[in-house]
Scaffold this motif. Sequence first.
Motif, mmCIF file in Angstrom:
data_model
loop_
_atom_site.group_PDB
_atom_site.id
_atom_site.type_symbol
_atom_site.label_atom_id
_atom_site.label_comp_id
_atom_site.label_asym_id
_atom_site.label_seq_id
_atom_site.Cartn_x
_atom_site.Cartn_y
_atom_site.Cartn_z
ATOM 1 N N ARG A 14 0.828 -1.189 0.000
ATOM 2 C CA ARG A 14 0.000 0.000 0.000
ATOM 3 C C ARG A 14 0.870 1.251 0.000
ATOM 4 O O ARG A 14 1.902 1.300 0.663
ATOM 5 N N PRO A 15 0.466 2.289 -0.744
ATOM 6 C CA PRO A 15 1.240 3.534 -0.702
ATOM 7 C C PRO A 15 1.108 4.200 0.652
ATOM 8 O O PRO A 15 0.125 4.018 1.373
ATOM 9 N N LEU A 16 2.135 5.008 0.987
ATOM 10 C CA LEU A 16 2.099 5.742 2.248
ATOM 11 C C LEU A 16 0.991 6.781 2.213
ATOM 12 O O LEU A 16 0.646 7.304 1.142
ATOM 13 N N PRO A 17 0.406 7.107 3.353
ATOM 14 C CA PRO A 17 -0.558 8.212 3.401
ATOM 15 C C PRO A 17 0.101 9.501 2.924
ATOM 16 O O PRO A 17 1.323 9.687 3.080
ATOM 17 N N ALA A 21 4.089 10.506 3.011
ATOM 18 C CA ALA A 21 4.816 10.559 1.741
ATOM 19 C C ALA A 21 5.441 11.933 1.537
ATOM 20 O O ALA A 21 6.603 12.045 1.079
ATOM 21 N N ASP A 22 4.693 12.992 1.849
ATOM 22 C CA ASP A 22 5.239 14.348 1.710
ATOM 23 C C ASP A 22 6.434 14.551 2.632
ATOM 24 O O ASP A 22 7.444 15.167 2.237
ATOM 25 N N ALA A 23 6.330 14.038 3.851
ATOM 26 C CA ALA A 23 7.446 14.182 4.789
ATOM 27 C C ALA A 23 8.674 13.436 4.296
ATOM 28 O O ALA A 23 9.809 13.943 4.387
ATOM 29 N N ALA A 24 8.492 12.219 3.768
ATOM 30 C CA ALA A 24 9.640 11.444 3.271
ATOM 31 C C ALA A 24 10.306 12.147 2.095
ATOM 32 O O ALA A 24 11.546 12.214 2.007
ATOM 33 N N VAL A 25 9.481 12.675 1.157
ATOM 34 C CA VAL A 25 10.055 13.406 0.019
ATOM 35 C C VAL A 25 10.782 14.658 0.499
ATOM 36 O O VAL A 25 11.880 14.992 -0.002
ATOM 37 N N ALA A 26 10.195 15.364 1.460
ATOM 38 C CA ALA A 26 10.839 16.579 1.964
ATOM 39 C C ALA A 26 12.189 16.276 2.595
ATOM 40 O O ALA A 26 13.166 17.025 2.405
ATOM 41 N N VAL A 27 12.288 15.163 3.326
ATOM 42 C CA VAL A 27 13.566 14.782 3.943
ATOM 43 C C VAL A 27 14.599 14.465 2.877
ATOM 44 O O VAL A 27 15.770 14.896 2.960
ATOM 45 N N ALA A 28 14.186 13.705 1.854
ATOM 46 C CA ALA A 28 15.129 13.342 0.787
ATOM 47 C C ALA A 28 15.610 14.581 0.047
ATOM 48 O O ALA A 28 16.815 14.730 -0.242
ATOM 49 N N SER A 66 1.033 17.776 -1.347
ATOM 50 C CA SER A 66 -0.111 17.024 -1.852
ATOM 51 C C SER A 66 -1.419 17.771 -1.650
ATOM 52 O O SER A 66 -2.359 17.618 -2.433
ATOM 53 N N ARG A 67 -1.480 18.601 -0.593
ATOM 54 C CA ARG A 67 -2.721 19.327 -0.307
ATOM 55 C C ARG A 67 -2.838 20.587 -1.146
ATOM 56 O O ARG A 67 -3.902 20.891 -1.681
#
Length: 390
Positions: A14-17, A21-28, A66-67
Motif C-alpha cells: 500500500r502507498p504511504l498516506p 509521503a510528503d514528509a519522506a520526500v521533503a527529507v530526501a 499534496s494538499r
Amino acid sequence: MSRSVSWRRLRVPRPLPPPLADAAVAVAVAVFTGSDAAVNDAGHRQADGVTWLLFAVSIGALLVRSRWPVAVAVVTGAACAGWALYGHIGELLNLPVMVALYTVAVHGDRARTVRTGVVAALASGTVSLVAGIDVAQPQGAPLLEMLWPLVPLLLGEAVRGRRELVREYADRAERAEAEREREARRRVEQERVRIARELHDVVAHTVSAMTVQAGLALDAFEKKPEVARAAMRQVRASGKEAVRELRATVGVLRAEGGTPTGPAPRLRDLTELVERVRATGLDVDLRLDGGALPQVVELAAYRIVQEALTNVIRHAGARRATVAVTRDGGRLVVEVVDDGSASAGPGDGFGLIGMRERAAAVGGRTEAGPVPGGGWRVRAELPADRGAPE
C-alpha cells in the motif's frame, strides 16, 4: 486460470498516506539541496542566514505539497529565484521547485499543467535574464533556462496518464467481472425457472390424474372391484411414469454440463398422454399432424397439451376434450378445447403462465379463453421451422 490466481495472490504494498509521503520526500530533498546549499563555488556568495531561510521555506512547503500543489510550486519557485538573485549558485537548489512542479502535474489535469508550464518557463527565463546582468553571477541562456521547468511537468503528465490508464483498465475489468456475474445469475435464474416449470408440468398432471383415478377406485371398491383394480393399476402406472420423468428432470441438475439423463417428450408421446387422461374418465379426441419438428418445439407443444389437459381434469368438470396439433404453413398450431364450465378458467393461473412461457421460449404465443356456447379453449402457435429464438 492458474496464472490469474497467482497474480491475485500477490500482495501489492500500500502507498504511504499523503502526509507521510510528503514528509519522506521533503527529507530526501532536504538532504540533497542542503548539501548543495552548504558549499558554494569560490568567488561567489557562501551560505548564510538568507540561504538557510530560503532553504527552510522550500522544505517546509514540500510538507504540504499534496494538499496545495500550486501554492507549494509558487513558494518553492520564489525561493529558487531568491537564491539565484541573491547570488548563491548550486546545481540542486532548484530540486524543491522541480518536485513541486511534478506534483502539480501528477495531481492535476492537462490544462493546469499547461498553465503552470507557461508561467514557470516565463518566470525562469526572467530570473535568468535579471541574474545574468551581473557578470559575477553567471547564469545560463534565458531560453535554455526556460526549458528545465518543463521536465518535471512532462514527467508528472506521463505518470498521471499511466495511472489513469491503469485505473481505466481496472474499471473495465471490474465491469466485465460484474457483467459475467450478472449473466451467470441470469442463467441460473432461467435454469431454475425451467426446472420448476418441468416439475410443475410433471407433478401437476400426474397427481391430478392419480387423484381422479384414486377417487374412482374408492367409489367402485365394493360394488365394482374390477373397475377399482383397473383404476389402481392406472394409478401405479401413472406413478411410475411420474417417477421416470422426475428422475430425468432432476438428472439435469446432477449430470455434468447439464446433460439430460432421459429423452424429452415428443409429439408422438401425446398418444400415451391421452391414454392416461382417458383413464380418468375424460373422453379425449386427439388429432395429430405435426410432422418432424425441432425438439424444443415438440417439447413445448407436449407440455402445453399436458398442462391444458391437467387444467381440464382439475377445474373444468368437462366430459369431453379435443386436442388438435396441426401444421399451418410455418407454424405449429396446438389447440385444446373442452366442454366444461368456462367460468372455471385455468385454475390458479400458474399453468397458464407456464404455457405462455414455454411458447415464448421458442418464439411462439399462447392464448386462452372461454368458447361461445360453453367450454374453454387453449390455443398456441409455435414456429415449425426453427427452434428457440437467438
